[in-house]
Design a protein around this motif. Structure first.
Motif, PDB file in Angstrom:
ATOM      1  N   LEU A  52       0.756  -0.980   0.271  1.00  0.00           N
ATOM      2  CA  LEU A  52      -0.067   0.052  -0.034  1.00  0.00           C
ATOM      3  C   LEU A  52       0.809   1.234  -0.064  1.00  0.00           C
ATOM      4  CD1 LEU A  52      -2.824   1.424   0.122  1.00  0.00           C
ATOM      5  CD2 LEU A  52      -2.712   1.088   3.096  1.00  0.00           C
ATOM      6  N   ARG A  53       1.929   1.247   0.625  1.00  0.00           N
ATOM      7  CA  ARG A  53       2.379   2.478   0.999  1.00  0.00           C
ATOM      8  C   ARG A  53       3.287   2.173  -0.726  1.00  0.00           C
ATOM      9  NH1 ARG A  53       3.760   0.247   6.009  1.00  0.00           N
ATOM     10  NH2 ARG A  53       5.272  -0.379   5.383  1.00  0.00           N
ATOM     11  N   SER A  54       4.006   1.512  -1.529  1.00  0.00           N
ATOM     12  CA  SER A  54       4.743   1.685  -2.486  1.00  0.00           C
ATOM     13  C   SER A  54       3.718   2.098  -3.571  1.00  0.00           C
ATOM     14  CB  SER A  54       5.006  -0.154  -2.678  1.00  0.00           C
ATOM     15  OG  SER A  54       5.084  -0.216  -4.087  1.00  0.00           O
ATOM     16  N   ILE A  55       1.898   1.617  -3.499  1.00  0.00           N
ATOM     17  CA  ILE A  55       1.612   2.286  -4.354  1.00  0.00           C
ATOM     18  C   ILE A  55       1.334   4.030  -4.057  1.00  0.00           C
ATOM     19  CG2 ILE A  55      -1.173   2.174  -5.131  1.00  0.00           C
ATOM     20  CD1 ILE A  55       0.581   0.201  -6.626  1.00  0.00           C
ATOM     21  N   ILE A  56       1.240   3.969  -2.993  1.00  0.00           N
ATOM     22  CA  ILE A  56       0.886   5.474  -2.687  1.00  0.00           C
ATOM     23  C   ILE A  56       1.674   6.389  -3.291  1.00  0.00           C
ATOM     24  CG2 ILE A  56       0.571   7.232  -0.989  1.00  0.00           C
ATOM     25  CD1 ILE A  56      -0.048   5.021   0.935  1.00  0.00           C
ATOM     26  N   GLY A  57       3.175   5.656  -3.246  1.00  0.00           N
ATOM     27  CA  GLY A  57       4.472   6.733  -3.656  1.00  0.00           C
ATOM     28  C   GLY A  57       4.280   7.138  -5.194  1.00  0.00           C
ATOM     29  N   LYS A  58       3.696   5.850  -6.358  1.00  0.00           N
ATOM     30  CA  LYS A  58       3.639   5.184  -7.223  1.00  0.00           C
ATOM     31  C   LYS A  58       2.559   5.960  -7.669  1.00  0.00           C
ATOM     32  CE  LYS A  58       6.371   1.444  -7.356  1.00  0.00           C
ATOM     33  NZ  LYS A  58       5.674   0.024  -7.741  1.00  0.00           N
ATOM     34  N   SER A  59       1.769   7.084  -7.454  1.00  0.00           N
ATOM     35  CA  SER A  59       0.220   7.240  -7.876  1.00  0.00           C
ATOM     36  C   SER A  59       0.053   9.185  -7.630  1.00  0.00           C
ATOM     37  CB  SER A  59      -0.810   6.310  -7.045  1.00  0.00           C
ATOM     38  OG  SER A  59      -0.696   4.589  -7.484  1.00  0.00           O
ATOM     39  N   ASP A  60      -0.949   9.558  -8.180  1.00  0.00           N
ATOM     40  CA  ASP A  60      -1.089  10.379  -8.359  1.00  0.00           C
ATOM     41  C   ASP A  60      -1.972  10.608  -7.320  1.00  0.00           C
ATOM     42  OD1 ASP A  60       1.097  11.833  -9.495  1.00  0.00           O
ATOM     43  OD2 ASP A  60      -0.345  11.535 -11.786  1.00  0.00           O
ATOM     44  N   LEU A  61      -2.642  12.154  -7.023  1.00  0.00           N
ATOM     45  CA  LEU A  61      -4.084  12.465  -5.741  1.00  0.00           C
ATOM     46  C   LEU A  61      -5.063  12.436  -6.872  1.00  0.00           C
ATOM     47  CD1 LEU A  61      -4.600  13.438  -3.490  1.00  0.00           C
ATOM     48  CD2 LEU A  61      -4.632  15.575  -3.669  1.00  0.00           C
ATOM     49  N   ASP A  62      -5.252  12.380  -7.816  1.00  0.00           N
ATOM     50  CA  ASP A  62      -6.181  12.519  -8.574  1.00  0.00           C
ATOM     51  C   ASP A  62      -6.073  10.837  -8.420  1.00  0.00           C
ATOM     52  OD1 ASP A  62      -6.465  15.023  -9.198  1.00  0.00           O
ATOM     53  OD2 ASP A  62      -5.510  15.075 -11.381  1.00  0.00           O
ATOM     54  N   ASP A  63      -5.177   9.812  -9.002  1.00  0.00           N
ATOM     55  CA  ASP A  63      -6.123   8.570  -8.841  1.00  0.00           C
ATOM     56  C   ASP A  63      -5.759   7.931  -7.822  1.00  0.00           C
ATOM     57  OD1 ASP A  63      -4.726   8.515 -11.488  1.00  0.00           O
ATOM     58  OD2 ASP A  63      -3.006   8.177 -11.139  1.00  0.00           O
ATOM     59  N   LEU A  64      -5.556   8.881  -6.566  1.00  0.00           N
ATOM     60  CA  LEU A  64      -6.009   7.704  -5.259  1.00  0.00           C
ATOM     61  C   LEU A  64      -7.699   8.169  -5.084  1.00  0.00           C
ATOM     62  CD1 LEU A  64      -3.270   8.424  -3.311  1.00  0.00           C
ATOM     63  CD2 LEU A  64      -3.910   6.544  -4.377  1.00  0.00           C
ATOM     64  N   LEU A  65      -8.024   9.491  -5.981  1.00  0.00           N
ATOM     65  CA  LEU A  65      -9.391   9.840  -5.474  1.00  0.00           C
ATOM     66  C   LEU A  65     -10.538   9.498  -6.400  1.00  0.00           C
ATOM     67  CD1 LEU A  65      -8.371  13.441  -4.450  1.00  0.00           C
ATOM     68  CD2 LEU A  65      -9.696  11.702  -3.277  1.00  0.00           C
ATOM     69  N   SER A  66     -10.093   8.888  -7.774  1.00  0.00           N
ATOM     70  CA  SER A  66     -10.809   8.949  -9.039  1.00  0.00           C
ATOM     71  C   SER A  66     -10.883   7.626 -10.071  1.00  0.00           C
ATOM     72  CB  SER A  66     -11.322   9.827 -10.242  1.00  0.00           C
ATOM     73  OG  SER A  66      -9.588  10.122 -10.560  1.00  0.00           O
ATOM     74  N   ASN A  67      -9.475   7.358  -9.828  1.00  0.00           N
ATOM     75  CA  ASN A  67      -9.230   5.445 -10.383  1.00  0.00           C
ATOM     76  C   ASN A  67      -8.832   5.100  -9.391  1.00  0.00           C
ATOM     77  OD1 ASN A  67      -8.528   4.341 -13.143  1.00  0.00           O
ATOM     78  ND2 ASN A  67      -7.146   5.290 -12.947  1.00  0.00           N
ATOM     79  N   GLU A 119      -9.877   1.860  -8.883  1.00  0.00           N
ATOM     80  CA  GLU A 119     -10.077   0.215  -9.791  1.00  0.00           C
ATOM     81  C   GLU A 119      -8.478  -0.356 -10.169  1.00  0.00           C
ATOM     82  OE1 GLU A 119     -12.015  -3.454 -10.879  1.00  0.00           O
ATOM     83  OE2 GLU A 119     -12.519  -1.116  -9.860  1.00  0.00           O
ATOM     84  N   LYS A 120      -8.370   0.706 -10.407  1.00  0.00           N
ATOM     85  CA  LYS A 120      -7.238   0.197 -11.539  1.00  0.00           C
ATOM     86  C   LYS A 120      -5.641   0.385 -10.044  1.00  0.00           C
ATOM     87  CE  LYS A 120      -2.965   1.993 -14.320  1.00  0.00           C
ATOM     88  NZ  LYS A 120      -2.344   3.338 -15.524  1.00  0.00           N
ATOM     89  N   ASN A 133      -6.357  -0.449  -7.486  1.00  0.00           N
ATOM     90  CA  ASN A 133      -6.907  -1.635  -6.481  1.00  0.00           C
ATOM     91  C   ASN A 133      -6.213  -3.268  -6.857  1.00  0.00           C
ATOM     92  OD1 ASN A 133      -8.660  -0.564  -5.064  1.00  0.00           O
ATOM     93  ND2 ASN A 133      -9.987  -0.573  -5.580  1.00  0.00           N
ATOM     94  N   GLN A 134      -6.860  -2.912  -8.385  1.00  0.00           N
ATOM     95  CA  GLN A 134      -5.604  -4.343  -9.329  1.00  0.00           C
ATOM     96  C   GLN A 134      -4.165  -4.189  -9.073  1.00  0.00           C
ATOM     97  OE1 GLN A 134      -7.111  -3.463 -13.659  1.00  0.00           O
ATOM     98  NE2 GLN A 134      -8.586  -4.316 -13.175  1.00  0.00           N
ATOM     99  N   GLY A 135      -3.256  -3.063  -9.181  1.00  0.00           N
ATOM    100  CA  GLY A 135      -2.316  -3.322  -9.246  1.00  0.00           C
ATOM    101  C   GLY A 135      -1.883  -3.684  -7.628  1.00  0.00           C
ATOM    102  N   LEU A 136      -2.273  -3.762  -7.088  1.00  0.00           N
ATOM    103  CA  LEU A 136      -2.344  -4.209  -4.811  1.00  0.00           C
ATOM    104  C   LEU A 136      -2.551  -5.490  -5.155  1.00  0.00           C
ATOM    105  CD1 LEU A 136      -4.049  -1.301  -2.151  1.00  0.00           C
ATOM    106  CD2 LEU A 136      -1.815  -2.336  -2.645  1.00  0.00           C
ATOM    107  N   ARG A 192      -9.434 -10.291  -3.367  1.00  0.00           N
ATOM    108  CA  ARG A 192      -9.315  -8.615  -3.725  1.00  0.00           C
ATOM    109  C   ARG A 192      -8.599  -7.733  -2.876  1.00  0.00           C
ATOM    110  NH1 ARG A 192     -15.402  -7.916  -4.525  1.00  0.00           N
ATOM    111  NH2 ARG A 192     -14.396  -5.257  -5.827  1.00  0.00           N
ATOM    112  N   VAL A 193      -8.753  -6.611  -2.990  1.00  0.00           N
ATOM    113  CA  VAL A 193      -7.802  -5.662  -2.291  1.00  0.00           C
ATOM    114  C   VAL A 193      -8.369  -4.292  -2.459  1.00  0.00           C
ATOM    115  CG1 VAL A 193      -5.837  -4.272  -1.094  1.00  0.00           C
ATOM    116  CG2 VAL A 193      -5.520  -7.201  -2.842  1.00  0.00           C
ATOM    117  N   GLU A 194      -8.843  -3.620  -1.809  1.00  0.00           N
ATOM    118  CA  GLU A 194     -10.570  -2.445  -1.733  1.00  0.00           C
ATOM    119  C   GLU A 194      -9.437  -1.784  -0.726  1.00  0.00           C
ATOM    120  OE1 GLU A 194     -12.395  -1.610  -3.966  1.00  0.00           O
ATOM    121  OE2 GLU A 194     -13.178  -3.994  -4.635  1.00  0.00           O
TER     122      GLU A 194
END
Length: 327
Positions: free
Chosen positions: A120-135, A137-138, A140-143, A160-162
């Motif tokens: 989860l920490r790795s996904i946070i560092g690789k993503s933008d804020l807009d992706d965390l808020l609106s995208n 689904e993508k 979750n699949q990466g996690l 599954r991971v949500e």
């Protein structure tokens, strides 16, 4: 002798009962049994139901095969666009290989929990804020892919991971609310402008239609009056449109021609300024008759050929002046 046999039989029966009681195991429907005999794994996986083991030699490990719901503690990190966020998630997994879950990992639940937090920490560092808020689904699949890769070797399948919640700082929330408000206002203005454009087009079409039939404007005015009069109003403001005047003017022009009126008399030109007549020059009459006509006491005129008294010179001709007489 008989008593000893009875006692021995009772002792053997008691021992048998104790053995069965210590060797008997019950595996539930949602569980599977893994037997370790003298520390070595037995190939046979005990199914649900009644089963027996060797007391003191075998050890039975029951593994739950149900789907486990594990909440991931909230993890704080910085996104790729340098925004501090706090994200928590939930993981759904189950054991598909009981032997691997017992042999390959000490505690598969704790291992999955730690792996979920790091992923989860790795996904946070690789993503933008807009992706965390609106995208999400993508993400979750990466996690799910990040967790499923090591979990397969543990006999665990990640179902599954949500991502549950994304907590933002208060300053960021206010900035986003202002941005959303500005975006909504922009959309409202665009919609209002489109409505005005459509309304202007419709009004232009209506004006063109009314221009072809001037009486339509009067009918429209009467409809407006009826609509206003339907309400309980004590004052009625009635506009008088210019188009109605034009309509009346055109109607008057289309009527019978009026009698020809004589042209108005042209004003006389102003009289010229009168010129004063030049004074007539009175000729000097040297005759004595003219002197006799003068009143008594008036000085006698000097003839042209007489000399000026005291000067010895003749008088100036054309001047009309008379020398002064005796006092």
């Amino acid at each position: 002798m008989l008593e000893e046999l009875v006692v021995a039989a009772v002792a053997a029966g008691s021992a048998g009962v104790l053995y069965v009681a210590s060797a008997a195991r019950v595996v539930k429907q949602y569980e599977r049994g893994v037997v370790l005999r003298l520390g070595r794994l037995r190939d046979e996986i005990r199914p649900p139901g009644f089963t027996m083991i060797v007391p003191g030699i075998d050890r039975l490990r029951k593994v739950n095969m149900q789907i486990v719901t594990m909440p991931v503690p909230a993890q704080e990190g910085i996104t790729r666009d340098n925004v501090t966020v706090r994200v928590d998630a939930v993981v759904y997994f189950k054991v598909v290989d009981p032997a691997e879950a017992v042999i390959q990992v000490e505690d598969y639940r704790f291992a999955v929990s730690q792996m979920a937090q790091t992923s989860l920490r790795s996904i946070i560092g690789k993503s933008d804020l807009d992706d965390l808020l609106s995208n999400r689904e993508k993400l979750n699949q990466g996690l799910e892919l990040m967790l499923d890769s090591p979990a397969i070797g543990w006999g665990v399948h990640i179902d599954r991971v949500e991502i549950k919640d994304v907590s933002l700082p208060e300053t960021m929330k206010r900035s986003m609310s202002r941005q959303a408000e500005a975006e909504r206002e922009r959309r409202a203005r665009v919609i209002n402008a489109d409505a005005e454009l459509l309304a202007s087009k419709k009004l232009a079409e209506a004006a063109a239609t009314m221009s072809e039939q001037p009486s339509a404007l009067q009918l429209r005015l009467l409809q407006t009056i009826v609509a206003v009069a339907a309400e309980k109003n004590s004052t009625l403001v009635l506009p008088f449109p210019v188009e109605l005047l034009r309509f009346l003017e055109r109607s008057a022009q289309q009527g019978p021609p009026a009698a020809a009126t004589p042209p108005a008399p042209q004003p006389a030109p102003p009289p010229a300024d009168p010129v004063a007549p030049a004074p007539e020059s009175v000729p000097l009459d040297p005759s004595p008759a003219s002197d006799a006509a003068l009143p008594p006491g008036f000085p006698q005129s000097v003839r042209a050929d007489d000399e000026m008294p005291g000067t010895g010179e003749p008088p100036e001709h054309g001047t009309g002046r008379t020398p002064p007489g005796p006092v």
